[in-house]
Design a protein around this motif. Structure first.
Motif, short mmCIF file in Angstrom:
data_model
loop_
_atom_site.label_atom_id
_atom_site.label_comp_id
_atom_site.label_asym_id
_atom_site.label_seq_id
_atom_site.Cartn_x
_atom_site.Cartn_y
_atom_site.Cartn_z
N PHE A 29 0.82 -1.12 0.07
CA PHE A 29 -0.11 0.11 0.08
C PHE A 29 1.00 1.27 -0.02
O PHE A 29 0.56 2.28 -0.77
CB PHE A 29 -1.04 -0.18 1.16
CG PHE A 29 -2.22 -0.95 0.95
CD1 PHE A 29 -3.12 -0.61 -0.07
CD2 PHE A 29 -2.19 -1.97 1.96
CE1 PHE A 29 -4.11 -1.57 -0.25
CE2 PHE A 29 -3.24 -2.69 1.84
CZ PHE A 29 -4.26 -2.44 0.51
N THR A 30 1.94 1.12 0.86
CA THR A 30 2.91 2.54 0.83
C THR A 30 3.48 2.61 -0.61
O THR A 30 3.46 3.81 -0.99
CB THR A 30 3.84 2.08 2.02
OG1 THR A 30 3.28 2.03 3.20
CG2 THR A 30 4.62 3.41 1.81
N GLY A 31 3.95 1.52 -1.16
CA GLY A 31 4.65 1.57 -2.55
C GLY A 31 3.65 2.43 -3.59
O GLY A 31 4.03 3.07 -4.24
N LYS A 36 1.94 6.92 -6.98
CA LYS A 36 0.78 7.74 -7.40
C LYS A 36 1.31 9.12 -7.12
O LYS A 36 0.97 9.82 -7.97
CB LYS A 36 -0.34 7.30 -6.86
CG LYS A 36 -1.20 5.84 -7.38
CD LYS A 36 -2.29 5.84 -6.65
CE LYS A 36 -3.03 4.54 -7.25
NZ LYS A 36 -4.33 4.38 -6.24
N LEU A 37 1.87 9.49 -6.12
CA LEU A 37 2.20 10.73 -5.71
C LEU A 37 3.40 11.18 -6.72
O LEU A 37 3.30 12.71 -6.65
CB LEU A 37 2.66 11.20 -4.20
CG LEU A 37 1.67 10.89 -3.00
CD1 LEU A 37 2.33 10.97 -1.77
CD2 LEU A 37 0.70 12.09 -3.17
N ALA A 49 8.79 3.30 -11.80
CA ALA A 49 7.82 3.54 -10.73
C ALA A 49 8.07 2.31 -9.70
O ALA A 49 7.74 2.69 -8.26
CB ALA A 49 6.51 3.71 -11.01
N PHE A 50 8.40 1.43 -10.11
CA PHE A 50 8.52 0.15 -9.02
C PHE A 50 9.71 0.48 -7.95
O PHE A 50 9.80 0.17 -6.88
CB PHE A 50 8.60 -1.36 -9.77
CG PHE A 50 8.88 -2.38 -8.76
CD1 PHE A 50 7.78 -2.94 -8.08
CD2 PHE A 50 10.26 -2.84 -8.64
CE1 PHE A 50 8.09 -4.09 -7.22
CE2 PHE A 50 10.48 -4.02 -7.70
CZ PHE A 50 9.31 -4.59 -7.25
N GLY A 53 8.90 2.89 -5.42
CA GLY A 53 8.07 2.62 -4.50
C GLY A 53 8.78 1.45 -3.44
O GLY A 53 8.63 1.51 -2.31
N PHE A 54 9.70 0.84 -3.99
CA PHE A 54 10.50 -0.05 -3.22
C PHE A 54 11.43 0.65 -2.49
O PHE A 54 11.61 0.21 -1.02
CB PHE A 54 11.16 -1.04 -4.23
CG PHE A 54 12.00 -2.03 -3.37
CD1 PHE A 54 11.58 -3.33 -2.82
CD2 PHE A 54 13.59 -1.94 -3.32
CE1 PHE A 54 12.42 -4.15 -2.24
CE2 PHE A 54 14.32 -2.62 -2.55
CZ PHE A 54 13.77 -3.92 -2.01
N TYR A 55 11.99 1.75 -2.73
CA TYR A 55 12.75 2.47 -1.80
C TYR A 55 12.01 2.99 -0.95
O TYR A 55 12.68 3.37 0.15
CB TYR A 55 13.46 3.51 -3.01
CG TYR A 55 14.35 4.56 -2.21
CD1 TYR A 55 15.62 4.03 -1.86
CD2 TYR A 55 14.14 5.80 -2.03
CE1 TYR A 55 16.50 5.15 -1.02
CE2 TYR A 55 14.89 6.42 -1.19
CZ TYR A 55 15.88 6.41 -0.85
OH TYR A 55 16.93 6.93 -0.07
N ALA A 56 10.99 3.58 -1.14
CA ALA A 56 10.05 4.20 -0.36
C ALA A 56 9.81 3.18 0.88
O ALA A 56 9.86 3.46 2.36
CB ALA A 56 8.85 4.71 -0.96
N VAL A 57 9.28 1.85 0.50
CA VAL A 57 9.07 0.96 1.66
C VAL A 57 10.48 0.58 2.43
O VAL A 57 10.35 0.46 3.64
CB VAL A 57 8.43 -0.42 0.97
CG1 VAL A 57 8.32 -1.56 1.94
CG2 VAL A 57 7.37 0.28 0.52
N SER A 58 11.51 0.44 1.80
CA SER A 58 12.82 -0.08 2.58
C SER A 58 13.18 1.20 3.58
O SER A 58 13.45 0.78 4.61
CB SER A 58 13.62 -0.14 1.67
OG SER A 58 14.22 0.79 0.71
#
Length: 79
Positions: A29-31, A36-37, A49-50, A53-58
């Motif tokens: 969900f966070t990714g 989207k942002l 984009a993947f 999102g993976f960087y943000a989750v980590s």
């Protein structure tokens, strides 16, 4: 006769699997939200984009003091 701690192993295993599942769902969900942002704010996302999102989750799953590179924004500051 089995030791007392061996009866707790299945419960610990099940609870750790449940925790891993919850972290994975929250990460998905966070990714998605971060991707989207990024697409909404930027005309063209520089990385895939993947990977963004993976960087943000980590980064979100690790304690703030352990993050490298160190955060540039203090807690509570406007971005």
């Amino acid at each position: 006769m089995r030791p007392a701690w061996s009866r707790a192993v299945p419960a610990l295993s099940a609870s750790s699997m449940l925790l891993l599942l919850v972290i994975s769902i929250e990460g998905a969900f966070t990714g998605r939200r971060i991707r989207k942002l990024a697409v909404a704010r930027l005309a063209e996302v520089p990385n895939s984009a993947f990977s963004l999102g993976f960087y943000a989750v980590s980064r979100a799953s690790m304690p703030r003091r352990w993050r490298l590179p160190a955060p540039r924004v203090s807690v509570g500051d406007k971005i």
